[in-house]
Design an enzyme around this catalytic site. Sequence first.
Site: not given
Length: 474
Positions: A176, A77, A152
């Site tokens: 997220s 990520k 996210s």
Amino acid sequence: MTEIHDLTALEQYRLLQKGELRVTEVVEHYLERIERLNPELGAFHTVTPDAARARAADVETSVPRTAALWGLAYADKDLVRRAGVRTTFGSRLFAEFVPDESDELPLLLDQAGAISLGKTATPEFGLPSYTENLVAPPARDPYDLTRGAGGSSGGAAVAVAAGMLPFAPGSDGGGSIRIPAAACGLVGLKPSRGLVPAGSGQDSLAGLPVAGPLARTVGDAALLLDGMIARRGDRILHHHTLRAPSDGGQFLAAAVRGEGRFQIGVTTGSPWETAYDITLAPEARDALDAARDALVALGHGMEEFTLEPAPQYAEAFRVIWQVGASQIPVDDEGEDLLEPLTRWLVHEGRSIPASELARALATLSAYERSIIRQFDGYDAVLMPTLAMTPRPLGWYDQEDGDRNFAQQVQYTPFTSFVNVAGLPAITLPVHRTVEGLPMGAQLIGRPGGEATLLALGRQLERRVRWDRVHPAQW
């Protein structure tokens, strides 16, 4: 003919172990798919084909096959630093930043024998629950390109759902992992606070964000979770209070067996409902009902209950969100590179006095104890993951911070309190709308109760068979 991306991560691992697949073959397959699909889907901020190929060759020759994730592809990520790889944190402020050192999680996944193919998309500093930023194109839901993937960990979810990766690590500070997993038809697991050493939540403000897996199947999520727990030889390294399991593969074993009968509570309550108008869309209700009915048919006990009101929760969580953003390393000169929402959060957070922060932390600590008490009579609690269908791109107000915050709460009012309580939660893709959009429901467990969630998830997976459903056009 079955292609590599049609196989689960666990199936790939077994074929790699038997020598029926080569590591370099797996990496080349996924790199080709990323090159072809990413321009339309926006799953990756950065792709690292040369590094991935070199790493694949090294894994084949130098890494023991006993490594937990040997030969499997994934991506970091873009909130996580990897030495020598551009790390933007989803912000123009760091658009060309290349770190000299790696964070702990990439190093642990390397140690587990996995191969990173690049960096998955995230919103600016991972703050919003949608993955739209000014560094790269938005992350689009593979089931409907006019809708966002959530956030996210939106890029990770898109990459897995569209077959650009077999699974991916994400981080979850208020939903997220679970939000994009639900939006993209995936399994997403938020571990207990303190379980994953490299993303424990213990060293962050209010202990909210933890690292966890996104995958197409419960078994793949468990496989990645096992790989995210640090090991050297037979010894597990853990520097936090919640100990990792003493034997490797415990989570995968729970997911594969899928055994047990449990008592489950079900509620649609939210700690946000005293401050915001929370409405459960019919599609979200359908997903909850589908999960509840399937669990009852499987023989589990089910009891509806109501959450106690929490009038101080909303303001306390908002304070933590703002103060967290205030720590972004930006001065007046660099502020113009921030997006309006982030700039508003930074300003608001830096104006909050220490006494107000202390009150917010005390409020959330008391709420943690309250939730654990209210959930104590159940092995797991069933709730919606999202209150609405995946949101259209551009739906969120990018200029008015207060309105943006309210929109995020109304889209996902059932996730952040789980982070506050430090509990594990798994979202499962139990339903499709008439338009074919995924809708998930989540199960929330006791502290350290990941094995129970994985067992329940596997039982539902056998019944619903979401492992056979993929976005048709990809």
